[in-house]
Write a protein that holds these residues in place. Structure first.
Motif, short mmCIF file in Angstrom:
data_model
loop_
_atom_site.label_atom_id
_atom_site.label_comp_id
_atom_site.label_asym_id
_atom_site.label_seq_id
_atom_site.Cartn_x
_atom_site.Cartn_y
_atom_site.Cartn_z
N LYS A 259 0.83 -1.21 0.00
CA LYS A 259 0.00 0.00 0.00
C LYS A 259 0.86 1.26 0.00
N GLU A 260 1.87 1.26 0.87
CA GLU A 260 2.76 2.43 1.01
C GLU A 260 3.48 2.76 -0.30
N VAL A 261 4.02 1.73 -0.95
CA VAL A 261 4.77 1.96 -2.20
C VAL A 261 3.83 2.37 -3.33
N MET A 262 2.63 1.77 -3.37
CA MET A 262 1.67 2.14 -4.41
C MET A 262 1.24 3.60 -4.25
N GLU A 263 1.11 4.06 -3.01
CA GLU A 263 0.78 5.47 -2.75
C GLU A 263 1.85 6.38 -3.36
N ALA A 264 3.10 5.97 -3.19
CA ALA A 264 4.22 6.75 -3.75
C ALA A 264 4.19 6.72 -5.27
N PHE A 265 3.88 5.56 -5.85
CA PHE A 265 3.77 5.44 -7.32
C PHE A 265 2.69 6.38 -7.86
N ALA B 232 3.71 10.00 -7.78
CA ALA B 232 4.74 10.31 -8.79
C ALA B 232 4.19 10.25 -10.22
N GLU B 233 3.33 9.26 -10.50
CA GLU B 233 2.90 9.02 -11.88
C GLU B 233 1.42 9.27 -12.14
N GLY B 234 0.59 9.24 -11.09
CA GLY B 234 -0.84 9.52 -11.22
C GLY B 234 -1.52 8.68 -12.28
N LYS B 235 -2.26 9.36 -13.17
CA LYS B 235 -3.08 8.66 -14.16
C LYS B 235 -2.28 8.09 -15.33
N LYS B 236 -0.97 8.25 -15.30
CA LYS B 236 -0.11 7.64 -16.34
C LYS B 236 -0.05 6.13 -16.18
N GLU C 42 -8.19 4.82 -2.49
CA GLU C 42 -8.06 6.07 -1.72
C GLU C 42 -7.65 7.24 -2.60
N ALA C 43 -7.03 6.92 -3.74
CA ALA C 43 -6.64 7.97 -4.70
C ALA C 43 -7.79 8.33 -5.64
N GLY C 44 -8.96 7.70 -5.42
CA GLY C 44 -10.14 8.01 -6.24
C GLY C 44 -10.20 7.28 -7.57
N LEU C 45 -9.39 6.24 -7.73
CA LEU C 45 -9.38 5.45 -8.97
C LEU C 45 -10.02 4.09 -8.73
N LYS C 46 -10.40 3.43 -9.84
CA LYS C 46 -11.05 2.12 -9.73
C LYS C 46 -10.04 1.01 -10.07
N PRO C 47 -9.68 0.18 -9.05
CA PRO C 47 -8.77 -0.92 -9.33
C PRO C 47 -9.40 -1.92 -10.29
N ALA C 48 -8.58 -2.49 -11.17
CA ALA C 48 -9.00 -3.47 -12.18
C ALA C 48 -9.73 -2.83 -13.36
N LYS C 49 -10.05 -1.52 -13.24
CA LYS C 49 -10.68 -0.80 -14.36
C LYS C 49 -9.74 0.32 -14.83
N ASP C 50 -9.49 1.28 -13.95
CA ASP C 50 -8.55 2.35 -14.31
C ASP C 50 -7.11 1.82 -14.39
#
Length: 322
Positions: free
Chosen positions: A207-213, A216-220, A241-249
């Motif tokens: 979770k912590e590393v994905m938050e950093a990703f 840094a990269e956002g919607k890219k 938590e970043a407002g994106l949909k896992p497995a879709k976005d």
């Protein structure tokens, strides 16, 4: 003394002499003693692996000396030295990292105690220091993850930006799952790994590393490739938590095929998991018995595994044992 009484007395004395020479404990078959050093309990997979080994030892009538290294190599080395001192019959362990095992394995060989590697390999110059390695083909798991992605994205025209959550630095699954995945995706230049960092196979670090990703990269980010399900599940929380949909976005690929991954797929939050079975206990106990019976073990024993995409998760879930 009559002849018959003399015979009875001699027989009694003979029986006593026999008992003195061979005490009852020795006449009963001696239990095989197995010393097992486990990495720790960093994931659902590892917990299932430990349970499989403990229950299989009990079922096989093997005395198990079990040691939890809490993900530290020095603890594993101490445990193996303790097993040698206790003169166990066989030593088995899942090495936390690949390197640094030569001295302690030489000590086991000098003590004439055979060593079986389970789940992970070691990097030593002398392969005679261990008798057999049983477990998954991590390189092939990485390739399977890569093949699934290449097929899934075959019609995508632009770049496919991938972030990678690696396993513990220096561990066999982290090295091979990365290598196998890259081997497959490098055939098409559109696949690009834009960030790669260890999540140490844990949910919290994933979770912590994905938050950093994401910062840094956002919607890219188009794809997340996680070296195990626990890191993927942690990353899913960060994505939501970043407002994106896992497995879709973000398409999510992970490895292990634990129940938690199936639950995530059923909820529509994980796209695919590549199986890596932790249920090595029965196989290990059979190998220990074969060794004690004087049989030669194959140098490599590979477990059979599958790939489970989201579409089959609900159907397969009731069959999962871990």
């Amino acid at each position: 003394m009559t002849t018959s009484r003399r015979r009875t007395a001699l027989a009694t004395l003979g029986g006593a002499a026999l008992m003195a020479t061979f005490p009852l404990s020795a006449l009963a078959q001696k239990k095989i003693v197995l010393g097992f050093s486990q990495i720790g309990a960093e994931s659902e997979w590892r917990t299932a692996n430990s349970e499989s080994i403990k229950s299989a030892a009990a079922a096989a009538g093997i005395e198990l000396k079990f040691s939890d290294a809490q993900q530290k190599q020095e603890n594993q080395i101490k445990a193996i030295r303790s097993f040698i001192a206790q003169k166990v019959d066989v030593i088995a362990f899942s090495p936390v990292v690949e390197s640094g095992w030569e001295p302690v394995l030489r000590e086991a060989k000098a003590a004439k105690i055979p060593v079986i590697l389970t789940d992970r390999a070691v990097n030593v110059k002398d392969d005679s220091l261990w008798v057999s390695f049983m477990g998954s083909d991590f390189l092939e798991e990485g390739r399977r993850a890569g093949r699934w992605l290449v097929d899934k994205m075959k019609d995508v025209k632009g770049d496919v930006n991938i972030v990678e959550l690696q396993g513990t630095v220096g561990s066999a699954p982290a090295i091979d799952r990365k290598k196998g995945f890259e081997e497959v995706i490098k055939a098409d230049a559109k696949f690009k790994i834009i960030r790669s960092q260890t999540g140490d196979f844990t949910r919290a670090k994933g979770k912590e590393v994905m938050e950093a990703f994401l910062k840094a990269e956002g919607k890219k980010i188009n794809v997340l490739y996680a070296h195990n399900d626990d890191m993927a599940i942690g990353a899913i929380q960060a994505i939501e938590e970043a407002g994106l949909k896992p497995a879709k976005d973000i398409t999510i690929i992970s490895i292990d095929a634990v129940k938690g991954a199936f639950e995530a797929m059923i909820a529509g939050k994980l796209n695919v998991t590549v199986e890596c079975s932790p249920l090595l206990g029965p196989q290990l106990m059979q190998a220990v018995k074969d060794l004690k019976a004087g049989k030669t073990l194959p140098k490599r024993i590979v477990t059979e595994e599958s790939v489970f995409p989201m579409e089959v998760a609900a159907k397969e879930f009731p069959n999962r044992k871990y």
